[in-house]
Scaffold this active site. Structure first.
Site, PDB file in Angstrom:
ATOM      1  N   SER A 104       3.667  18.641 113.384  1.00 48.66           N
ATOM      2  CA  SER A 104       4.688  17.903 114.115  1.00 48.66           C
ATOM      3  C   SER A 104       6.088  18.468 113.894  1.00 48.66           C
ATOM      4  O   SER A 104       6.378  19.593 114.263  1.00 48.66           O
ATOM      5  CB  SER A 104       4.606  16.424 113.736  1.00 48.66           C
ATOM      6  OG  SER A 104       5.409  15.626 114.559  1.00 48.66           O
ATOM      7  N   ASP A 245       5.432  19.294 118.242  1.00 48.11           N
ATOM      8  CA  ASP A 245       4.228  18.997 119.017  1.00 48.11           C
ATOM      9  C   ASP A 245       4.506  18.064 120.191  1.00 48.11           C
ATOM     10  O   ASP A 245       3.589  17.562 120.832  1.00 48.11           O
ATOM     11  CB  ASP A 245       3.125  18.434 118.127  1.00 48.11           C
ATOM     12  CG  ASP A 245       3.425  17.053 117.574  1.00 48.11           C
ATOM     13  OD1 ASP A 245       4.616  16.692 117.477  1.00 48.11           O
ATOM     14  OD2 ASP A 245       2.476  16.331 117.220  1.00 48.11           O
TER      15      ASP A 245
END
Length: 443
Positions: A104, A245
């Protein structure tokens, strides 16, 4: 108690602990065996594997693929794709599960594995526990005839671009708007600019040259000053910043002011309220108190979940509500997508602005956030701040000083060896000094 899974899958530094080829292969095998128990005996289950742009993704993708194949699970490979894209494609292609290789918003040295169920939702705790129970068991490869196969899903980007566009009202467009899109050198670099361009906007893409080691580096939702600067430099109307992401969203207006997840959530809720489509809103323990006050003033119920979009989602599903999110930019609109989606969330904000004919500043001017300071304290793995008498005493002292005019929240990160100390107060100086006082007690 979960041994390997955190609040958002398995995550850590590449080459250490769980983020090694050996462990990830065993993780894929264990997940495959769990999936196989719920699939028809006549066919192999099929999973979709996506990843962000970290260089370690190549290594971990191969390891995961090997583990799934050994368990008798077929694999589809999408290449770099946003996390929410994998959730969508898993659901629409009727696959058994989706897997994303991503850490992420973390730097490139970290990576992780996230799972989605066949419905495009994060795996339930009990399924993660079932997978964990098998990870340390010996691997027994499927028979040669049952070994999983692999294939590429070449049209994944196009499918997802069309899905994102479908969440924007068909009677509206973005013609006449100049938008800066910051992709954080991450998974949306080849997708997000196309979505906004195809809806009519003039797009300036930044953070769209990934090289494997620059993800989230000075760009994206965790470095919003980059998109704000680019908006001013290009005379743009608005800026959109995603993370590595693309499940987070932060925005900037034409004057360079930055808007976080709490502010954007307020704007979306206010727009939905005009059509009577808001039953209640879910935030987290970190949500700014000003949002709670504003929503209550509008007659909208508000509840707090634990930090993490999976817990926001669980609370929404339990209550039958549709809208929720975090100040970090994870926003959920369950009538549009099953998980946090930065691109889809940005389109909900843009459609609200188009409908109202106003700006970000005008739409959020009634919401004045309380000063809030968050201090991250790097700690030894496994450290429990609740066992620290010094930290406990300082927290209690700060709470006495604040009274009813603020609050303190200390929590362990679910994705990194960090303690997060958050203080809200009536003044920014008080919030900063008090948070630093508590953080300084770690030893």
């Amino acid at each position: 108690m979960r041994k390997y899974f955190g609040t958002d899958g398995v995550r850590g530094e590449v080459g250490l602990g769980a983020i090694t080829p050996d462990f990830v292969m065993r993780l894929g095998y264990a997940a495959g065996k769990v999936l196989a128990t719920s699939s028809p005996a006549t066919a192999n289950p099929t999973v979709l594997i996506g990843k962000d742009t970290r260089i370690s993704g190549y290594m971990l993708e191969a390891a995961l693929q090997a583990g799934f194949a050994a368990a008798g699970v077929d694999v589809m490979l999408s290449g770099p794709m946003p996390t929410p894209a994998i959730a969508y494609l898993t659901r629409t292609l009727r696959l058994s599960a989706g897997v994303v290789i991503s850490a992420s918003h973390n730097p490139y040295q970290d990576n992780g594995i996230k799972f989605f169920s066949d419905s495009g939702n994060k795996l339930a705790d009990e399924v993660e526990l079932e997978i964990e129970a098998l990870i340390d068991e010996p691997m027994q490869c499927a028979s040669a005839a049952k070994i999983g196969r692999a294939q590429r899903l070449d049209d994944a980007p196009g499918r997802y671009i069309e899905f994102c566009k479908s969440t924007f009202p068909s009677e509206l467009n973005l013609r006449g708007m100049k938008i800066v899109v910051d992709c954080a050198h991450g998974a949306a670099y080849h997708i997000a600019p196309h979505v906004f361009h195809e809806l009519g906007a003039e797009v300036i893409a930044i953070g769209a040259q990934p090289n494997g080691v620059n993800i989230n580096q000075g760009f994206g939702a965790t470095s919003p000053e980059a998109v704000a600067k680019a908006v001013l430099a290009n005379g743009a109307d608005i800026g959109i910043a995603l993370d590595g992401d693309a499940d987070r969203l932060i925005m900037a207006d034409a004057t360079g002011n930055v808007y976080n997840g709490d502010q954007l959530l307020y704007l979306i809720v206010k727009d939905r309220l005009a059509s009577g489509n808001v039953m209640g809103v879910v935030g987290t323990l970190m949500t700014n108190m000003a949002l709670e006050v504003a929503l209550n003033r509008m007659g909208i119920d508000f509840v707090r979940a634990k930090v993490g979009d999976r817990y926001v989602l669980e609370e929404l599903q339990e209550r039958g509500w549709l809208i929720g999110g975090e100040g970090s930019g994870h926003l959920l609109c369950l009538d549009k997508q099953t998980t946090g989606d930065g691109i889809v969330s940005a389109l909900q904000v843009l459609s609200a602005l188009r409908r109202s004919g106003t700006t970000l500043e005008q739409c959020t001017q009634e919401l004045t956030l309380f000063p809030q300071t968050l201090v991250n304290v790097r700690v030894e793995p496994g450290y429990d701040w609740r066992q620290s008498e010094r930290m406990q005493r300082e927290k209690e002292q700060v709470e006495r000083e604040l009274g009813n005019s603020g609050r303190v929240l200390i929590r362990a990160s679910g994705t990194e060896p960090l303690i997060r100390v958050m203080v809200e107060a009536q003044s920014a100086n008080d919030a900063e000094s008090m948070a630093q006082r508590i953080a300084a007690q770690y030893a």
